[in-house]
Each structure stands twice: as C-alpha cells, then as structure tokens.
Enzyme design. Structure first.
Site, mmCIF file in Angstrom:
data_model
loop_
_atom_site.group_PDB
_atom_site.id
_atom_site.type_symbol
_atom_site.label_atom_id
_atom_site.label_comp_id
_atom_site.label_asym_id
_atom_site.label_seq_id
_atom_site.Cartn_x
_atom_site.Cartn_y
_atom_site.Cartn_z
ATOM 1 N N ARG A 165 -3.889 -10.231 3.902
ATOM 2 C CA ARG A 165 -4.041 -10.299 2.441
ATOM 3 C C ARG A 165 -2.776 -9.707 1.830
ATOM 4 N NH1 ARG A 165 -5.977 -6.952 -1.739
ATOM 5 N NH2 ARG A 165 -7.128 -8.077 -3.372
ATOM 6 N N LYS A 182 0.837 -1.192 0.000
ATOM 7 C CA LYS A 182 0.000 0.000 0.000
ATOM 8 C C LYS A 182 0.879 1.253 0.000
ATOM 9 C CE LYS A 182 -4.185 -1.849 0.235
ATOM 10 N NZ LYS A 182 -5.020 -1.949 1.432
#
Length: 272
Positions: A252, A218
C-alpha cells in the site's frame, strides 16, 4: 489462489500495488482537499499502474482525531461514485460498519479496516458482499498507539491476533480467498518492532492468506533517512521492495509510479 475481490479475481503471481487516495483536509499528496482533487489523484494513480485504489475519509495516523460517520460518508462517497466502473478494485479504508455498507453499495469491492472488523456489526456489513477484507493489527487506537508500545514477541503477538481475526471471519462464512492480513507497520510499534516485522514478514505466510504491507512514508522511513514526510519517496520504494522480497503480496503506497517500476525490475530478475 487469486484474491476474490467482488467482481475481480486478483492474480497474486506478481506483487500488487495499492494506491492511497485520502480524502481528508490535512492530506495534500495522496488526494485530499476535497472530492474533486481526490478523484483526479485516483485517476492519476490508475495511469501510473495501481492495481487497487484505497479510498479513505478518516486519517488513521497517530494522534489523528476521529470524524463522524456522516462526515466520513460525505468525503468518500463522491469519490467512489466517480470511480465506479474503474478497471481495478476500489477499496474503502474505514472501521465504521455503516460506511462499509454505503461504500460497497457505491462500488467498493474491498474493505480495509485498521480495527480488523472488531466493531459491532462490521463482519455483518461485509459478509454477503463478496468483497475482500483486509484486517490490520494495531496496538491501541489512533490517540494512544504510539505511546510506548510494548511486546514480549512482536511477531508472535501480531501473528496470534491476525490468526484469531481470520478464524472469526471464517466463522461468519467468509472464505480465506477473500481475506488479506496486514501486520500494521507503524500502528502501535516502535522502529525496532517495525524492522523485526519486516525481517520476519515471510513467517506470516502460515496464515494462509495474502499479506499486505503498508510502509509508505511512515515515520520509520523518516527516522531511518532523516527525511520529512514529502521527501520519503526513495525510502518508501525501497521498503516496498524489501516487503515484497520478504513475502508481501500487496504493498500500500503513496508513490505508485516509482513502486510499480521498481517491482517490474524485481519481478524480471526473480522470474524471467
């Protein structure tokens, strides 16, 4: 309590790793570039120890353009059908009820919805399937969520949203044993919001369902490390470890092998 995921009962006594399999034209390191490449990538993630495979045909990153229902189906169904009979649950990453139904028919046993099943007919599409449901908090949509997100209390507000969605799911007859909650790192949050959620992730245990954390590659990892998206492996593995240490039962990730190895060491230290 195990996570009921179709024919699978997932043991949560150790943290589970969900491997990302994207089938989108702009993805190159997590599947992408067509069904054959995505299928090969999924098989590689299985070899690396993924506990769940999450297949998505529409990018959910900030600023991503939406795709049509048919285009999304054309991308994901060949991959799901190619993986039918895999030894781990197949998850479909979608917010479209029609895609949910088709994916479940093609062998998916989990639905991962960044819209938390708020679309008309979303809960109806999954209620009778026995599939697991992952509900994510997001402020805004893909086009707006990173445009100056604001919270008075990010933990309390994310918690309240997820609690409300779990309550609605239960009203549809969906048992808590099928539900996973995701606080939505990077989905309408600043760096400080993300760090606050990570520090206080253990508070989400009060929801009474497993917590999934998706921090892999991210932008927050990029800001903290100064690395480009393809150079965030080590930062992402560290973030996954910290998420588990703070209460996440599922992470994840793009980088399954490194995450699996790191979690084996963590688990041995904690429990052996």
């Amino acid at each position: 309590m195990p996570l009921h995921c179709g024919q699978f009962q997932l043991d949560l006594s150790r943290p589970l790793v969900m491997g990302i399999v994207n089938v989108t034209p702009d993805s190159f390191s997590d599947g992408g570039r067509g069904a054959d490449a995505a299928l090969n990538h999924a098989l590689q993630l299985l070899d690396e120890g993924a506990d769940i495979l999450d297949v998505g045909g529409e990018s959910t990153r900030p600023g991503a353009a939406s795709v049509s229902e048919q285009e999304e189906l054309d991308r994901v169904l060949p991959v799901l059908e190619g993986l039918r009979g895999a030894p781990v649950p197949l998850s479909i990453d979608t917010s479209k009820p029609a895609v949910m139904r088709a994916a479940l028919a093609a062998g998916a046993s989990m639905v991962n919805d960044v819209n938390a099943f708020q679309a008309d007919g979303a809960f109806e599409a999954v209620v009778a399937s026995d599939a697991a449901l992952c509900m994510l908090h997001r402020q805004g949509d893909a086009q707006t969520m990173q445009q100056q997100p604001v919270y008075e209390d990010v933990v309390a507000e994310v918690m309240a949203f997820l609690h409300g969605r779990i309550k609605v799911a239960k009203q549809f007859g969906i048992s808590p044993g099928r539900i996973v909650a995701d606080p939505g790192f990077g989905f309408g949050k600043t760096l400080e919001h993300n760090l606050t959620l990570l520090r206080e992730l253990d508070t989400f245990s009060c929801l009474g369902v497993p917590v999934l954390a998706g921090l892999s590659r991210k932008s927050m990892i990029g800001v903290l490390t100064g690395r480009g998206v393809d150079q965030r492996v080590f930062g992402s593995v560290a973030a996954a470890l910290l998420a588990v240490e703070h209460g996440a039962q599922i992470v994840r990730v793009h980088d399954v092998s490194g995450t699996v190895d790191a979690l084996k060491v963590w688990h041995a230290l904690r429990y052996q």
